[in-house]
Design a protein around this motif. Structure first.
Motif, PDB file in Angstrom:
ATOM      1  N   ALA A  14      26.458-134.483  14.564  1.00 22.61           N
ATOM      2  CA  ALA A  14      27.658-134.808  13.782  1.00 22.61           C
ATOM      3  C   ALA A  14      28.168-133.574  13.040  1.00 22.61           C
ATOM      4  O   ALA A  14      29.375-133.308  13.009  1.00 22.61           O
ATOM      5  N   LEU A  15      27.247-132.803  12.466  1.00 26.71           N
ATOM      6  CA  LEU A  15      27.647-131.583  11.766  1.00 26.71           C
ATOM      7  C   LEU A  15      28.276-130.571  12.723  1.00 26.71           C
ATOM      8  O   LEU A  15      29.295-129.956  12.416  1.00 26.71           O
ATOM      9  N   ALA A  16      27.660-130.420  13.897  1.00 28.22           N
ATOM     10  CA  ALA A  16      28.183-129.474  14.886  1.00 28.22           C
ATOM     11  C   ALA A  16      29.559-129.908  15.389  1.00 28.22           C
ATOM     12  O   ALA A  16      30.470-129.085  15.564  1.00 28.22           O
ATOM     13  N   TRP A  17      29.717-131.210  15.601  1.00 19.98           N
ATOM     14  CA  TRP A  17      31.008-131.751  16.061  1.00 19.98           C
ATOM     15  C   TRP A  17      32.091-131.516  15.020  1.00 19.98           C
ATOM     16  O   TRP A  17      33.197-131.065  15.343  1.00 19.98           O
ATOM     17  N   GLY A  18      31.786-131.799  13.757  1.00 16.06           N
ATOM     18  CA  GLY A  18      32.751-131.572  12.687  1.00 16.06           C
ATOM     19  C   GLY A  18      33.116-130.113  12.555  1.00 16.06           C
ATOM     20  O   GLY A  18      34.295-129.751  12.369  1.00 16.06           O
ATOM     21  N   GLU A  19      32.121-129.245  12.669  1.00 19.66           N
ATOM     22  CA  GLU A  19      32.361-127.797  12.585  1.00 19.66           C
ATOM     23  C   GLU A  19      33.258-127.341  13.724  1.00 19.66           C
ATOM     24  O   GLU A  19      34.222-126.596  13.523  1.00 19.66           O
ATOM     25  N   TRP A  20      32.951-127.796  14.941  1.00 14.85           N
ATOM     26  CA  TRP A  20      33.717-127.383  16.121  1.00 14.85           C
ATOM     27  C   TRP A  20      35.168-127.838  16.040  1.00 14.85           C
ATOM     28  O   TRP A  20      36.089-127.060  16.314  1.00 14.85           O
ATOM     29  N   LEU A  21      35.396-129.098  15.654  1.00 15.06           N
ATOM     30  CA  LEU A  21      36.774-129.595  15.589  1.00 15.06           C
ATOM     31  C   LEU A  21      37.583-128.837  14.556  1.00 15.06           C
ATOM     32  O   LEU A  21      38.732-128.455  14.802  1.00 15.06           O
ATOM     33  N   ASN A  22      37.015-128.595  13.379  1.00 11.32           N
ATOM     34  CA  ASN A  22      37.737-127.863  12.343  1.00 11.32           C
ATOM     35  C   ASN A  22      38.012-126.430  12.776  1.00 11.32           C
ATOM     36  O   ASN A  22      39.097-125.891  12.527  1.00 11.32           O
ATOM     37  N   TRP A  23      37.049-125.794  13.457  1.00 11.39           N
ATOM     38  CA  TRP A  23      37.246-124.458  14.006  1.00 11.39           C
ATOM     39  C   TRP A  23      38.402-124.454  14.996  1.00 11.39           C
ATOM     40  O   TRP A  23      39.279-123.587  14.965  1.00 11.39           O
ATOM     41  N   ARG A  24      38.413-125.446  15.873  1.00  6.31           N
ATOM     42  CA  ARG A  24      39.449-125.538  16.903  1.00  6.31           C
ATOM     43  C   ARG A  24      40.839-125.731  16.288  1.00  6.31           C
ATOM     44  O   ARG A  24      41.800-125.076  16.672  1.00  6.31           O
ATOM     45  N   TRP A  25      40.934-126.641  15.320  1.00  8.32           N
ATOM     46  CA  TRP A  25      42.225-126.899  14.673  1.00  8.32           C
ATOM     47  C   TRP A  25      42.743-125.663  13.945  1.00  8.32           C
ATOM     48  O   TRP A  25      43.936-125.424  13.905  1.00  8.32           O
ATOM     49  N   SER A  26      41.836-124.863  13.391  1.00  7.40           N
ATOM     50  CA  SER A  26      42.274-123.682  12.643  1.00  7.40           C
ATOM     51  C   SER A  26      42.890-122.627  13.553  1.00  7.40           C
ATOM     52  O   SER A  26      43.584-121.721  13.077  1.00  7.40           O
ATOM     53  N   LEU A 161      53.778-117.681  13.174  1.00 10.88           N
ATOM     54  CA  LEU A 161      52.565-118.247  12.586  1.00 10.88           C
ATOM     55  C   LEU A 161      51.325-117.453  12.988  1.00 10.88           C
ATOM     56  O   LEU A 161      51.146-117.130  14.165  1.00 10.88           O
ATOM     57  N   VAL A 162      50.480-117.156  12.014  1.00 11.76           N
ATOM     58  CA  VAL A 162      49.194-116.515  12.263  1.00 11.76           C
ATOM     59  C   VAL A 162      48.121-117.293  11.492  1.00 11.76           C
ATOM     60  O   VAL A 162      48.428-118.122  10.644  1.00 11.76           O
ATOM     61  N   ARG A 163      46.875-117.001  11.804  1.00  9.85           N
ATOM     62  CA  ARG A 163      45.767-117.719  11.177  1.00  9.85           C
ATOM     63  C   ARG A 163      45.647-117.411   9.700  1.00  9.85           C
ATOM     64  O   ARG A 163      45.744-116.269   9.276  1.00  9.85           O
ATOM     65  N   ALA A 164      45.397-118.464   8.935  1.00 10.16           N
ATOM     66  CA  ALA A 164      45.033-118.313   7.531  1.00 10.16           C
ATOM     67  C   ALA A 164      43.509-118.313   7.435  1.00 10.16           C
ATOM     68  O   ALA A 164      42.818-118.630   8.402  1.00 10.16           O
ATOM     69  N   ASP A 165      42.997-117.983   6.272  1.00 11.85           N
ATOM     70  CA  ASP A 165      41.544-117.975   6.066  1.00 11.85           C
ATOM     71  C   ASP A 165      41.117-119.295   5.403  1.00 11.85           C
ATOM     72  O   ASP A 165      40.467-119.302   4.368  1.00 11.85           O
TER      73      ASP A 165
END
Length: 199
Positions: A14-26, A161-165
């Motif tokens: 669950a932690l890995a899934w949440g991390e991956w999705l947030n990484w992807r959306w960013s 648009l560019v990536r924010a931190d």
């Protein structure tokens, strides 16, 4: 023992899934636009109290760390969010926190009329039309939604648009599975090409 192992595996997944999705959306709907002038747009979160709440304080910190070191002098930080039940605008509360607590002394602009994410984008457009790079700061799913809205309203600006931190590995780790679930619900109206990830 097996039960504990199963729970540990499920929790890790669950932690890995949440991390991956947030990484992807960013990394969705952003490019590599160049140029010196940049705008960092920090989106507010409903704030019924008279000072910036926990989420808005985090967003302000993420916004300030998104200012590129080599372009700090030509970066404007725009706090966006309208009045809350306390009578103060989210934008003003965030700006107050940035200046009084974080000692931010860069250029700050306020957009204090919006009540929705769509309005956030509509109302900041006049403040970002003349910059080379645009960063939108919030939790990753919310920031992606705002980028998609800019793309719908002003595709020419969306090209800047560019990536924010606003995504860092391990930050908000325990909450990321819940943020991912909420994000999936929040982003349900986006089209497939609005979820395109830039690596």
């Amino acid at each position: 023992m097996r039960r504990r192992t199963g729970v540990a595996i499920a929790g890790t997944a669950a932690l890995a899934w949440g991390e991956w999705l947030n990484w992807r959306w960013s990394r969705a709907l952003v490019g590599n636009s160049g140029g010196a002038a940049e705008a960092v747009v920090v989106l507010g979160y409903r704030n019924p109290q008279a000072t910036a709440n926990f989420i808005n304080r985090w967003r302000v910190r993420a916004g300030i760390r998104s200012v590129a070191a080599d372009s700090a002098r030509v970066t404007r930080v725009i706090f966006s969010g309208g009045a809350t039940s306390s009578g103060a605008a989210e934008a003003q509360l965030m700006a107050d926190y940035a200046k009084s607590v974080l000692a931010f002394d860069g250029t700050v602009l306020l957009e204090d009329q919006s009540g929705t994410t769509w309005e956030n984008i509509t109302n900041v457009i006049p403040l970002i039309e003349d910059v080379d790079r645009i960063k939108i700061v919030s939790q990753p799913a919310h920031a992606l939604k705002a980028r998609a809205y800019l793309r719908r309203q002003r595709p020419d600006l969306a090209e800047r648009l560019v990536r924010a931190d606003d995504y860092r590995p391990g930050e908000w780790m325990i909450a990321k599975p819940l943020l991912a679930l909420h994000g999936l619900w929040t982003l349900r109206g986006l089209k497939g090409d609005e979820r395109k990830t830039s690596l």
